[in-house]
Design an enzyme around this catalytic site. Structure first.
Site, PDB file in Angstrom:
ATOM      1  N   ASP A  51       0.844  -1.204   0.000  1.00  0.00           N
ATOM      2  CA  ASP A  51       0.000   0.000   0.000  1.00  0.00           C
ATOM      3  C   ASP A  51       0.880   1.255   0.000  1.00  0.00           C
ATOM      4  O   ASP A  51       0.381   2.378  -0.070  1.00  0.00           O
ATOM      5  CB  ASP A  51      -1.004  -0.006   1.157  1.00  0.00           C
ATOM      6  CG  ASP A  51      -0.339  -0.100   2.513  1.00  0.00           C
ATOM      7  OD1 ASP A  51       0.896  -0.225   2.580  1.00  0.00           O
ATOM      8  OD2 ASP A  51      -1.069  -0.052   3.526  1.00  0.00           O
ATOM      9  N   SER A  52       2.216   1.049   0.009  1.00  0.00           N
ATOM     10  CA  SER A  52       3.137   2.170  -0.223  1.00  0.00           C
ATOM     11  C   SER A  52       2.917   2.751  -1.615  1.00  0.00           C
ATOM     12  O   SER A  52       3.429   3.825  -1.931  1.00  0.00           O
ATOM     13  CB  SER A  52       4.592   1.724  -0.056  1.00  0.00           C
ATOM     14  OG  SER A  52       4.841   0.540  -0.794  1.00  0.00           O
ATOM     15  N   ASP A  90      -1.083  -6.038  -0.180  1.00  0.00           N
ATOM     16  CA  ASP A  90      -1.528  -5.434   1.089  1.00  0.00           C
ATOM     17  C   ASP A  90      -3.035  -5.236   1.118  1.00  0.00           C
ATOM     18  O   ASP A  90      -3.614  -4.732   0.142  1.00  0.00           O
ATOM     19  CB  ASP A  90      -0.890  -4.041   1.246  1.00  0.00           C
ATOM     20  CG  ASP A  90       0.368  -4.069   2.099  1.00  0.00           C
ATOM     21  OD1 ASP A  90       0.479  -4.946   2.966  1.00  0.00           O
ATOM     22  OD2 ASP A  90       1.223  -3.198   1.873  1.00  0.00           O
ATOM     23  N   LYS A 120      -1.233  -9.444   2.657  1.00  0.00           N
ATOM     24  CA  LYS A 120      -0.526  -9.004   3.862  1.00  0.00           C
ATOM     25  C   LYS A 120      -1.454  -8.075   4.632  1.00  0.00           C
ATOM     26  O   LYS A 120      -2.224  -7.328   4.027  1.00  0.00           O
ATOM     27  CB  LYS A 120       0.777  -8.286   3.500  1.00  0.00           C
ATOM     28  CG  LYS A 120       1.529  -7.727   4.716  1.00  0.00           C
ATOM     29  CD  LYS A 120       2.973  -7.393   4.408  1.00  0.00           C
ATOM     30  CE  LYS A 120       3.222  -6.053   3.778  1.00  0.00           C
ATOM     31  NZ  LYS A 120       2.714  -4.878   4.518  1.00  0.00           N
ATOM     32  N   GLU A 122      -1.716  -5.591   8.340  1.00  0.00           N
ATOM     33  CA  GLU A 122      -0.982  -4.975   9.453  1.00  0.00           C
ATOM     34  C   GLU A 122      -1.686  -5.246  10.784  1.00  0.00           C
ATOM     35  O   GLU A 122      -2.910  -5.100  10.872  1.00  0.00           O
ATOM     36  CB  GLU A 122      -0.888  -3.456   9.241  1.00  0.00           C
ATOM     37  CG  GLU A 122       0.010  -3.063   8.090  1.00  0.00           C
ATOM     38  CD  GLU A 122       0.212  -1.542   7.966  1.00  0.00           C
ATOM     39  OE1 GLU A 122      -0.209  -0.797   8.868  1.00  0.00           O
ATOM     40  OE2 GLU A 122       0.796  -1.127   6.953  1.00  0.00           O
ATOM     41  N   GLU A 189       8.893  -4.372  10.633  1.00  0.00           N
ATOM     42  CA  GLU A 189       9.376  -3.089  10.091  1.00  0.00           C
ATOM     43  C   GLU A 189       9.958  -2.225  11.200  1.00  0.00           C
ATOM     44  O   GLU A 189       9.322  -1.969  12.224  1.00  0.00           O
ATOM     45  CB  GLU A 189       8.216  -2.369   9.384  1.00  0.00           C
ATOM     46  CG  GLU A 189       8.647  -1.033   8.787  1.00  0.00           C
ATOM     47  CD  GLU A 189       7.664  -0.456   7.774  1.00  0.00           C
ATOM     48  OE1 GLU A 189       6.684  -1.134   7.411  1.00  0.00           O
ATOM     49  OE2 GLU A 189       7.895   0.688   7.346  1.00  0.00           O
TER      50      GLU A 189
HETATM   51  O1  KIV Z   1       3.572  -1.182   1.628  1.00  0.00           O
HETATM   52  C1  KIV Z   1       4.769  -1.518   1.722  1.00  0.00           C
HETATM   53  O2  KIV Z   1       5.612  -1.167   0.886  1.00  0.00           O
HETATM   54  C2  KIV Z   1       5.170  -2.345   2.843  1.00  0.00           C
HETATM   55  C3  KIV Z   1       6.623  -2.581   3.049  1.00  0.00           C
HETATM   56  C4  KIV Z   1       7.227  -1.391   3.668  1.00  0.00           C
HETATM   57  C5  KIV Z   1       6.886  -3.814   3.822  1.00  0.00           C
HETATM   58  O3  KIV Z   1       4.340  -2.775   3.593  1.00  0.00           O
END
Ligand code: KIV
Length: 271
Positions: A51-52, A90, A120, A122, A189
């Site tokens: 989600d970055s 994510d 993934k 969080e 992280e």
């Molecule tokens: O969204 C992302 O890029 C991440 C990484 C920083 C692990 O979750």
């Protein structure tokens, strides 16, 4: 150790075996077809559609604004490019926190509409019911603890997490809960290296670090950081392998110069 080309397709089983064999797992973010194709060709074990994307693709300050539909668009583009890598996506902010039913339907949309191999999510104890429900539907889940950017307004800072004993202890307990719930791997992280080491030693599933030191089972970076596309972001944990910002800037300036000078196109570059 170079890339094991005998592996035709990375699976959760293979990732688990890498941990047992002491082979480090490589993971990098990807958000589009063209870059994913290069990373897959290079032999990346895991591609994370993070989600970055909210930051590096869309220019938002945080990861909070990106939507499930936007994540699905990025993930489907990445999946179309890959042959070997395991693709994890994510669950974005707001697509799973409501309840485990909402979390499951978001995970199912990702799996159905993108062809990705896992998701993934969080958090620890507070999302454990959702993790269990998603896994019981047959979807591989990767956990994410330590600095969890979707909670940035709760933390108030991107500083190193779990430096105090109480938070470190909670992180270890959360990691165990995620493992018991059936997560196939966990991202840690920005936490102290020795804490990450402890988690990697205690848990039998792969632990992938970003700013979590060298003792974990694998490493992940954001592609824009690793390739030097971001000029401003240079945390201590980052190793920048290229300075793509300046390379692209130089090429772009040359193109502008050639167009202005009527040098491009030349006789050979036209029909
Ligand atoms: O969204 C992302 O890029 C991440 C990484 C920083 C692990 O979750």
């Amino acid at each position: 150790m170079s890339v094991n080309r005998e592996i035709k397709r990375v699976t959760t089983h293979i990732l688990q075996k890498m941990k047992l064999d002491g082979e480090k797992i490589s993971m990098l973010t990807a958000y589009d077809f063209s870059m994913a194709r290069i990373f897959d060709d290079a032999g990346m074990d895991i591609l994370l559609v993070g989600d970055s994307a909210s930051n590096v693709m869309a220019g938002h300050e945080t990861t909070l604004p990106i939507t499930l539909d936007q994540m699905i668009y990025h993930a489907a583009s990445v999946v179309r490019a890959i042959k070997r890598s395991f693709v994890v996506v994510d669950l974005p902010f707001g697509s799973y926190q409501g309840n485990s039913k909402e979390a499951l339907s978001s995970a199912i949309r990702i799996m159905k509409e993108t062809g990705a191999h896992g998701i993934k999510i969080e958090g620890g104890e507070e999302i454990i019911e959702s993790v269990k429900r998603i896994i019981s539907a047959g979807v591989p889940v990767m956990g994410h603890l330590g600095l969890t950017p979707q909670s940035i307004y709760k933390f108030g800072t991107y500083a190193v997490r779990a430096t105090e004993e109480a938070e470190a202890q909670k992180l270890i307990e959360d990691a165990k809960l995620l493992r018991e719930a059936g997560c196939f791997a966990i991202v840690l992280e920005k936490i102290p290296a020795l804490l990450a080491k402890k988690v990697a030693e205690e848990l039998r599933i792969p632990i992938i670090g970003i700013g979590a030191g060298k003792y974990v089972d694998g490493q992940v970076l954001v592609m824009h950081d690793m390739l030097g596309i971001n000029k401003e972001f240079k945390p201590r944990f980052l190793r920048q392998y290229l300075n793509l910002y300046d390379t692209i800037l130089g090429a772009t300036k040359n193109y502008i110069k050639d167009v202005k000078a009527k040098d491009f196109p030349n006789d050979k570059e036209q029909y």
